[in-house]
Motif scaffolding. Structure first.
Motif, PDB file in Angstrom:
ATOM      1  N   HIS A 122      -9.678  50.185 -12.317  1.00 26.56           N
ATOM      2  CA  HIS A 122     -10.298  51.279 -13.098  1.00 26.56           C
ATOM      3  C   HIS A 122      -9.242  52.391 -13.220  1.00 26.56           C
ATOM      4  CE1 HIS A 122     -14.564  50.016 -11.736  1.00 26.56           C
ATOM      5  NE2 HIS A 122     -13.810  49.425 -10.835  1.00 26.56           N
ATOM      6  N   ARG A 137     -10.345  62.434  -6.760  1.00 27.24           N
ATOM      7  CA  ARG A 137     -11.557  62.519  -5.925  1.00 27.24           C
ATOM      8  C   ARG A 137     -11.148  62.625  -4.456  1.00 27.24           C
ATOM      9  NH1 ARG A 137     -14.730  58.519  -8.612  1.00 27.24           N
ATOM     10  NH2 ARG A 137     -15.911  58.075  -6.731  1.00 27.24           N
ATOM     11  N   TYR A 166     -21.197  56.938   0.887  1.00 23.82           N
ATOM     12  CA  TYR A 166     -20.912  56.836  -0.562  1.00 23.82           C
ATOM     13  C   TYR A 166     -22.070  57.443  -1.355  1.00 23.82           C
ATOM     14  CZ  TYR A 166     -19.057  54.317  -4.714  1.00 23.82           C
ATOM     15  OH  TYR A 166     -18.519  53.983  -5.923  1.00 23.82           O
ATOM     16  N   ILE A 203     -18.898  58.622  -8.811  1.00 24.46           N
ATOM     17  CA  ILE A 203     -18.472  58.180 -10.139  1.00 24.46           C
ATOM     18  C   ILE A 203     -18.680  59.276 -11.182  1.00 24.46           C
ATOM     19  CG2 ILE A 203     -18.994  56.514 -11.986  1.00 24.46           C
ATOM     20  CD1 ILE A 203     -19.664  54.492  -9.662  1.00 24.46           C
ATOM     21  N   TYR A 234     -15.616  55.523 -17.122  1.00 16.87           N
ATOM     22  CA  TYR A 234     -15.618  56.944 -16.764  1.00 16.87           C
ATOM     23  C   TYR A 234     -15.813  57.798 -18.022  1.00 16.87           C
ATOM     24  CZ  TYR A 234     -13.806  55.453 -12.210  1.00 16.87           C
ATOM     25  OH  TYR A 234     -13.648  54.852 -10.985  1.00 16.87           O
ATOM     26  N   HIS A 284     -21.718  51.440 -15.865  1.00 16.95           N
ATOM     27  CA  HIS A 284     -21.206  51.748 -14.526  1.00 16.95           C
ATOM     28  C   HIS A 284     -22.314  52.429 -13.721  1.00 16.95           C
ATOM     29  CE1 HIS A 284     -17.238  53.091 -12.305  1.00 16.95           C
ATOM     30  NE2 HIS A 284     -17.993  52.298 -11.570  1.00 16.95           N
ATOM     31  N   PHE A 290     -22.305  47.258 -13.165  1.00 14.73           N
ATOM     32  CA  PHE A 290     -22.378  47.536 -11.725  1.00 14.73           C
ATOM     33  C   PHE A 290     -23.832  47.341 -11.297  1.00 14.73           C
ATOM     34  CE2 PHE A 290     -21.672  51.164  -8.369  1.00 14.73           C
ATOM     35  CZ  PHE A 290     -21.616  50.220  -7.348  1.00 14.73           C
ATOM     36  N   HIS A 344     -19.905  43.709 -11.141  1.00 19.83           N
ATOM     37  CA  HIS A 344     -19.681  44.358  -9.847  1.00 19.83           C
ATOM     38  C   HIS A 344     -20.861  43.937  -8.970  1.00 19.83           C
ATOM     39  CE1 HIS A 344     -16.627  46.938 -11.599  1.00 19.83           C
ATOM     40  NE2 HIS A 344     -16.407  47.474 -10.413  1.00 19.83           N
ATOM     41  N   GLN A 403     -21.725  44.735  -3.560  1.00 22.57           N
ATOM     42  CA  GLN A 403     -20.817  45.667  -2.855  1.00 22.57           C
ATOM     43  C   GLN A 403     -21.482  46.235  -1.604  1.00 22.57           C
ATOM     44  OE1 GLN A 403     -19.335  49.157  -4.962  1.00 22.57           O
ATOM     45  NE2 GLN A 403     -17.731  49.490  -3.433  1.00 22.57           N
ATOM     46  N   HIS A 457     -16.239  42.201  -5.806  1.00 19.15           N
ATOM     47  CA  HIS A 457     -16.605  42.972  -4.602  1.00 19.15           C
ATOM     48  C   HIS A 457     -17.033  42.008  -3.506  1.00 19.15           C
ATOM     49  CE1 HIS A 457     -16.042  47.220  -5.039  1.00 19.15           C
ATOM     50  NE2 HIS A 457     -16.557  47.200  -6.250  1.00 19.15           N
ATOM     51  N   ASP A 513      -8.960  46.858  -7.432  1.00 15.85           N
ATOM     52  CA  ASP A 513     -10.056  47.811  -7.707  1.00 15.85           C
ATOM     53  C   ASP A 513      -9.529  49.243  -7.854  1.00 15.85           C
ATOM     54  OD1 ASP A 513     -12.706  48.453  -8.246  1.00 15.85           O
ATOM     55  OD2 ASP A 513     -13.243  48.765  -6.153  1.00 15.85           O
ATOM     56  N   ASN A 565      -9.009  52.709  -8.286  1.00 17.69           N
ATOM     57  CA  ASN A 565      -9.849  53.696  -8.967  1.00 17.69           C
ATOM     58  C   ASN A 565      -9.787  55.003  -8.191  1.00 17.69           C
ATOM     59  OD1 ASN A 565     -12.363  54.194  -7.216  1.00 17.69           O
ATOM     60  ND2 ASN A 565     -12.349  51.949  -7.265  1.00 17.69           N
ATOM     61  N   SER A 571     -13.325  54.835  -4.776  1.00 17.49           N
ATOM     62  CA  SER A 571     -13.398  53.942  -3.610  1.00 17.49           C
ATOM     63  C   SER A 571     -12.078  53.279  -3.260  1.00 17.49           C
ATOM     64  CB  SER A 571     -14.449  52.860  -3.859  1.00 17.49           C
ATOM     65  OG  SER A 571     -14.127  52.116  -5.014  1.00 17.49           O
TER      66      SER A 571
HETATM   67  O1  NIG Z   1     -15.475  49.115  -8.062  1.00 14.20           O
HETATM   68  N1  NIG Z   1     -18.421  50.029  -7.463  1.00 14.20           N
HETATM   69  C1  NIG Z   1     -18.372  50.603  -8.521  1.00 14.20           C
HETATM   70  N2  NIG Z   1     -17.305  51.064  -9.131  1.00 14.20           N
HETATM   71  C2  NIG Z   1     -16.064  51.304  -8.542  1.00 14.20           C
HETATM   72  C3  NIG Z   1     -16.025  52.626  -7.890  1.00 14.20           C
HETATM   73  C4  NIG Z   1     -15.661  53.582  -8.851  1.00 14.20           C
HETATM   74  C5  NIG Z   1     -15.621  54.949  -8.290  1.00 14.20           C
HETATM   75  O2  NIG Z   1     -16.000  55.225  -7.136  1.00 14.20           O
HETATM   76  O3  NIG Z   1     -15.191  55.778  -9.077  1.00 14.20           O
HETATM   77  C6  NIG Z   1     -15.673  50.214  -7.588  1.00 14.20           C
HETATM   78  O4  NIG Z   1     -15.530  50.418  -6.375  1.00 14.20           O
END
Ligand code: NIG
Ligand code: FE
Length: 407
Positions: free
Chosen positions: A80, A87, A100, A110, A150, A183, A220, A248, A251, A270, A321, A323, A326
Motif C-alpha cells: 500500500h 502514522r 489497532y 486507516i 487511502y 478498505h 478488507f 485481506h 488478519q 494476511h 504489506d 503501508n 501496520s
Molecule cells: O494490510 N489490513 C488492512 N489494511 C492494511 C493496513 C493499512 C493501514 O493500517 O493503513 C494492512 O495491514
C-alpha cells in the motif's frame, strides 16, 4: 541486440519447483559459473557462462567481477505504498499498549492515512511513490503490486490509481495496481457498508475499467471493515465486471479466507488468525496464501502459520504489506528472512515465495524464474553461496539489479 551477463558464482533460476506445498533446499537447481543471455528484455538462455560465450561469440558481454549469486527479481505481491503523510503516532501509541482498534477509534488508523492522502495532489502522490518504488528496486524488488485504498472516494481513488500508473511510467519496476476502495467504510459516506460497496460497483469500478487503471480488486474483511457476505457479493460483482480479485483475510479474525476461496480469488492475504480449518481450505484451493511478516512485525503480532500452510500443501507467497500503518518498514527480504527463522522455512520456500509463487498470486506467468522467455528481471548478491542471503537476515542487499526494460 543480444547481451550476455556473467559469470555468476551461482545462479538460482527457481525453475522446476512445484507451485504448491513444502520445498526442501535439495530441490533448488543451482547453476555454478552461470551466465544469462538476454535479448529485448527477455531471457534467451541460462547456462554455463563459458559455454554461452563460445556459442555466441559476437554478443555484447557485461562481465561480472567477484563472487555473486543471481536470483530472479523479487515480486512484492501486496503493498500500500501510494500514500501521503505518516502514522508514527499510531506506532508510538501501539507500543504504549493501545490496540489497532483503539487507535482507529481515537482518530488514527486507516482513516488518518485517508485524510492525509486526500490532501496530496497527483504529482505529489506520484513523487512520494516513485521514491518508495526506487528503494524497493534497489533492494531487488522488480515487480510491485500497489493498492489504492487511502482515497475512498471516486476522485481520490482514481487519483491514487493514476499516480501508480504515472510512477510505473517513470521507474524501471513493473507496478501492478489494485483497487482497494473497499478498505473501510469512509467516515464521510452517507450510507452503510453495503450501500458503499454498491456505490463502488456502480460509480468507481466501471470508470477504472474504462480508463484501464487496474484490473484487480481487493476487499478488507474484518470487524472494523467489511463482513463476509457483503464482501462475497462485492467480489462476485467485481468479477462480473472483469476484475481479478484478492482478499485481506483472517488478519485478526477468521472468515476472509473462506470468502476468498468461494470467490476463487487469486490470493488470500494476511492469514495471521487462520486456524486448521482455514489452512486446509487454502491448501485445497488454487488461491495463493500470501503471508505478510511486515504487518506482524509492525503490529507486534504473531506471524501467519506459514509452516503449517506449506505442510498442508498451500501455495505460499511472502509480501511486505508496506503501508503507513501496520507495516511501515517495507524491507521485504529482511521480513521474509526473519519470518523464516521463526516459522522454519527453507531457503527454497522463501525464495519461491518471493518469486515464482508471488507471480502466481498476481497471475503473472512471464516472470518469477530465470528461464527462456521470461523477463530479464534479476538481482545479484555479493556472496559466494545463496545461503548467505537469508543468513544475513536482510542486511546483505543486491549489488546489481536489472529490469527487463533496461535491455
Ligand atoms: O494490510 N489490513 C488492512 N489494511 C492494511 C493496513 C493499512 C493501514 O493500517 O493503513 C494492512 O495491514
Ligand atoms: Fe494490506
Amino acid at each position: 541486440m543480444k547481451k550476455l551477463i556473467g559469470p555468476f558464482k551461482q545462479i538460482l533460476p527457481l525453475t522446476g519447483l512445484p507451485l504448491k506445498g513444502a520445498l526442501a533446499d535439495e530441490q533448488l537447481h543451482i547453476l555454478p559459473n552461470g551466465g544469462v543471455l538476454i535479448e529485448d528484455g527477455l531471457i534467451l538462455a541460462v547456462d554455463d557462462f563459458d559455454k554461452l560465450r563460445s556459442n555466441y561469440p559476437l554478443v555484447q558481454i557485461e562481465e561480472i567481477t567477484g563472487d555473486h549469486v543471481l536470483l530472479p527479481g523479487f515480486i512484492d505481491c501486496h503493498t500500500h505504498i501510494c500514500f501521503a503523510g505518516s502514522r508514527a503516532k499510531d506506532y508510538a501509541m501501539r507500543n504504549s499498549g493501545k490496540t489497532y482498534l483503539e487507535i482507529a477509534q481515537s482518530g488514527g488508523g486507516i482513516w488518518d492515512s485517508v485524510t492525509q492522502t486526500r490532501t496530496a495532489d497527483e504529482v505529489t502522490l506520484t513523487n512520494l511513490l516513485i521514491k518508495r518504488v526506487q528503494r524497493h528496486v534497489a533492494e531487488g524488488v522488480t515487480t510491485i503490486e500497489i493498492k489504492s485504498g487511502y482515497g475512498l472516494s471516486v476522485d481520490a481513488e482514481l487519483r491514487q490509481l493514476q499516480a501508480i500508473k504515472s510512477a510505473g511510467d517513470k521507474t524501471n519496476a513493473s507496478l501492478i495496481s489494485t483497487c482497494l476502495a473497499a478498505h473501510i467504510l469512509p467516515k464521510d459516506f452517507d450510507g452503510n457498508h453495503q450501500e458503499y460497496l454498491n456505490y463502488l460497483l456502480q460509480n468507481l469500478l466501471p470508470v477504472i475499467k474504462q480508463k484501464g487503471l487496474s484490473n484487480r480488486v481487493d476487499v478488507f474483511i474484518e470487524q472494523s471493515a467489511f463482513n463476509t457476505s457483503d464482501a462475497l457479493n462485492y467480489l462476485a460483482k467485481a468479477k462480473q465486471l472483469g476484475f481479478e480479485v484478492a482478499v485481506h483475510a483472517d488478519q485478526f479474525t477468521t472468515g476472509g479466507s473462506e470468502v476468498a476461496i468461494k470467490a476463487r480469488a487469486a490470493s488470500a492475504d494476511h492469514l495471521e488468525a487462520s486456524g486448521d480449518y482455514e489452512i486446509k481450505l487454502l491448501a485445497n484451493s488454487d488461491t495463493v496464501a500470501v503471508t505478510l511478516p511486515g504487518a506482524s512485525l509492525g503490529l507486534g503480532m504473531p506471524y501467519a502459520p506459514a509452516r503449517k500452510l506449506l505442510n498442508a500443501g498451500a501455495c505460499l507467497a511472502i509480501a511486505s504489506d508496506w503501508n503507513p500503518g501496520s507495516a511501515p518498514m517495507g524491507d521485504l527480504l529482511m521480513q521474509a528472512a526473519v519470518m523464516a527463522a521463526a516459522e522454519k522455512l527453507s531457503a527454497a520456500e522463501v525464495f519461491a515465495g518471493l518469486t515464482s509463487r508471488a507471480a502466481q498470486a498476481l497471475k503473472l506467468d512471464d516472470r518469477g524464474s530465470l528461464s527462456k522467455g521470461k523477463l530479464a528481471d534479476m538481482q545479484a548478491y555479493p556472496c559466494d553461496d545463496y545461503c548467505e542471503i537469508l543468513y544475513q537476515q536482510g542486511k546483505l542487499k543486491p549489488e546489481m539489479v536489472w529490469t527487463a526494460d533496461l535491455f
